[in-house]
Design a protein around this motif. Structure first.
Motif, mmCIF file in Angstrom:
data_model
loop_
_atom_site.group_PDB
_atom_site.id
_atom_site.type_symbol
_atom_site.label_atom_id
_atom_site.label_comp_id
_atom_site.label_asym_id
_atom_site.label_seq_id
_atom_site.Cartn_x
_atom_site.Cartn_y
_atom_site.Cartn_z
ATOM 1 N N ALA A 75 -12.716 -1.200 0.680
ATOM 2 C CA ALA A 75 -12.116 -0.383 1.739
ATOM 3 C C ALA A 75 -12.900 -0.500 3.039
ATOM 4 O O ALA A 75 -12.313 -0.570 4.124
ATOM 5 N N GLY A 130 2.701 1.254 -3.512
ATOM 6 C CA GLY A 130 1.817 1.290 -4.661
ATOM 7 C C GLY A 130 0.827 2.435 -4.664
ATOM 8 O O GLY A 130 0.365 2.857 -5.719
ATOM 9 N N THR A 131 0.496 2.964 -3.496
ATOM 10 C CA THR A 131 -0.503 4.023 -3.429
ATOM 11 C C THR A 131 0.054 5.291 -2.793
ATOM 12 O O THR A 131 -0.016 6.371 -3.374
ATOM 13 N N ALA A 132 0.589 5.170 -1.603
ATOM 14 C CA ALA A 132 1.003 6.359 -0.862
ATOM 15 C C ALA A 132 2.155 7.097 -1.543
ATOM 16 O O ALA A 132 2.118 8.327 -1.670
ATOM 17 N N THR A 163 -9.529 11.757 -8.125
ATOM 18 C CA THR A 163 -9.929 10.624 -8.947
ATOM 19 C C THR A 163 -11.133 9.938 -8.329
ATOM 20 O O THR A 163 -11.186 9.738 -7.117
ATOM 21 N N PRO A 217 3.201 7.108 -4.835
ATOM 22 C CA PRO A 217 2.801 7.853 -6.038
ATOM 23 C C PRO A 217 1.916 9.064 -5.733
ATOM 24 O O PRO A 217 2.062 10.118 -6.365
ATOM 25 N N CYS A 218 1.005 8.935 -4.763
ATOM 26 C CA CYS A 218 0.158 10.080 -4.402
ATOM 27 C C CYS A 218 0.995 11.214 -3.814
ATOM 28 O O CYS A 218 0.769 12.390 -4.110
ATOM 29 N N LEU A 259 0.826 -1.204 0.000
ATOM 30 C CA LEU A 259 0.000 0.000 0.000
ATOM 31 C C LEU A 259 0.861 1.255 0.000
ATOM 32 O O LEU A 259 0.558 2.230 -0.692
ATOM 33 N N CYS A 312 -14.399 -0.691 -5.048
ATOM 34 C CA CYS A 312 -13.256 -0.327 -4.202
ATOM 35 C C CYS A 312 -13.709 0.302 -2.888
ATOM 36 O O CYS A 312 -13.072 0.114 -1.855
ATOM 37 N N ILE A 324 -13.461 6.889 -7.243
ATOM 38 C CA ILE A 324 -13.178 5.528 -6.795
ATOM 39 C C ILE A 324 -14.416 4.691 -7.067
ATOM 40 O O ILE A 324 -15.535 5.113 -6.761
#
Length: 187
Positions: free
Chosen positions: A119, A91-93, A109, A95-96, A88, A115, A111
């Motif tokens: 979550a 892969g997510t934090a 974006t 790039p954000c 996470l 998803c 969701i």
């Protein structure tokens, strides 16, 4: 038997080649699953939450099970939480964070409803862990009974049921999309 001077370079080249091959194979596997989904009419959200998620978790499952069977349950439990958390973060934090740092604004974006449901169930499972593991009635020392495993499997079954019902249109996506605020849902 002396190590050649270029040994470190060969190790790095081998590591880079392994990463390249794994990336290629992962892209091809995802493309095959996506093609099967498009042909059969199954959405990519359902495929991502089921087939791809299971494929992504097999390695962790084997490693954690092996560690638990070798009587190193602490390592298995730590890896069960640490590996998804690392994914996470990477892969997510990351790039954000990079997008926000470079553009000075957050990513806006939508969701998907699937998803959002995922979550919510993830939050429920993590809250269950936070409550169940430290309870002395379960044996203390962060041990839980076998019944807790059945609870987690039933939680996953409920998640899959709701995801399939959403996909089939039996549950209104608009209601799910209104949860959590933010921008709308992907259709």
């Amino acid at each position: 038997d002396t190590v050649p001077p270029f040994h470190a370079a060969l190790v790095l080249a081998g590591f880079a080649a392994t990463i390249a091959w794994l990336d290629l194979l992962a892209k091809e596997a995802v493309a095959i699953v996506e093609s099967i989904g498009k042909i059969s009419g199954i959405s990519t959200s359902i495929l991502g939450l089921t087939v791809i998620a299971v494929g992504n978790s097999v390695g962790d499952f084997v490693a954690d099970t092996t560690a638990a069977r070798r009587a190193d349950a602490r390592m298995a439990a730590s890896a069960a939480f640490g590996s998804p958390l690392l994914m996470l973060m990477l892969g997510t934090a990351l790039p954000c964070l990079l997008f926000t740092a470079l553009n000075g604004r957050p990513i806006d974006t939508p969701i998907s409803a699937h998803c959002r449901v995922a979550a919510a169930f993830l939050l429920c499972a993590l809250a269950s862990h936070a409550v169940a593991f430290p309870i002395p009635a379960f044996g203390g020392a962060y041990s839980v009974p076998r019944a807790y495993s059945f609870y987690l499997f039933s939680l996953y079954a409920a998640f899959l049921t709701i995801a399939v019902l959403l996909e089939a249109g039996a549950l209104p996506k608009g209601w799910v999309c209104s949860l959590g605020g933010g921008s709308g849902c992907l259709t």
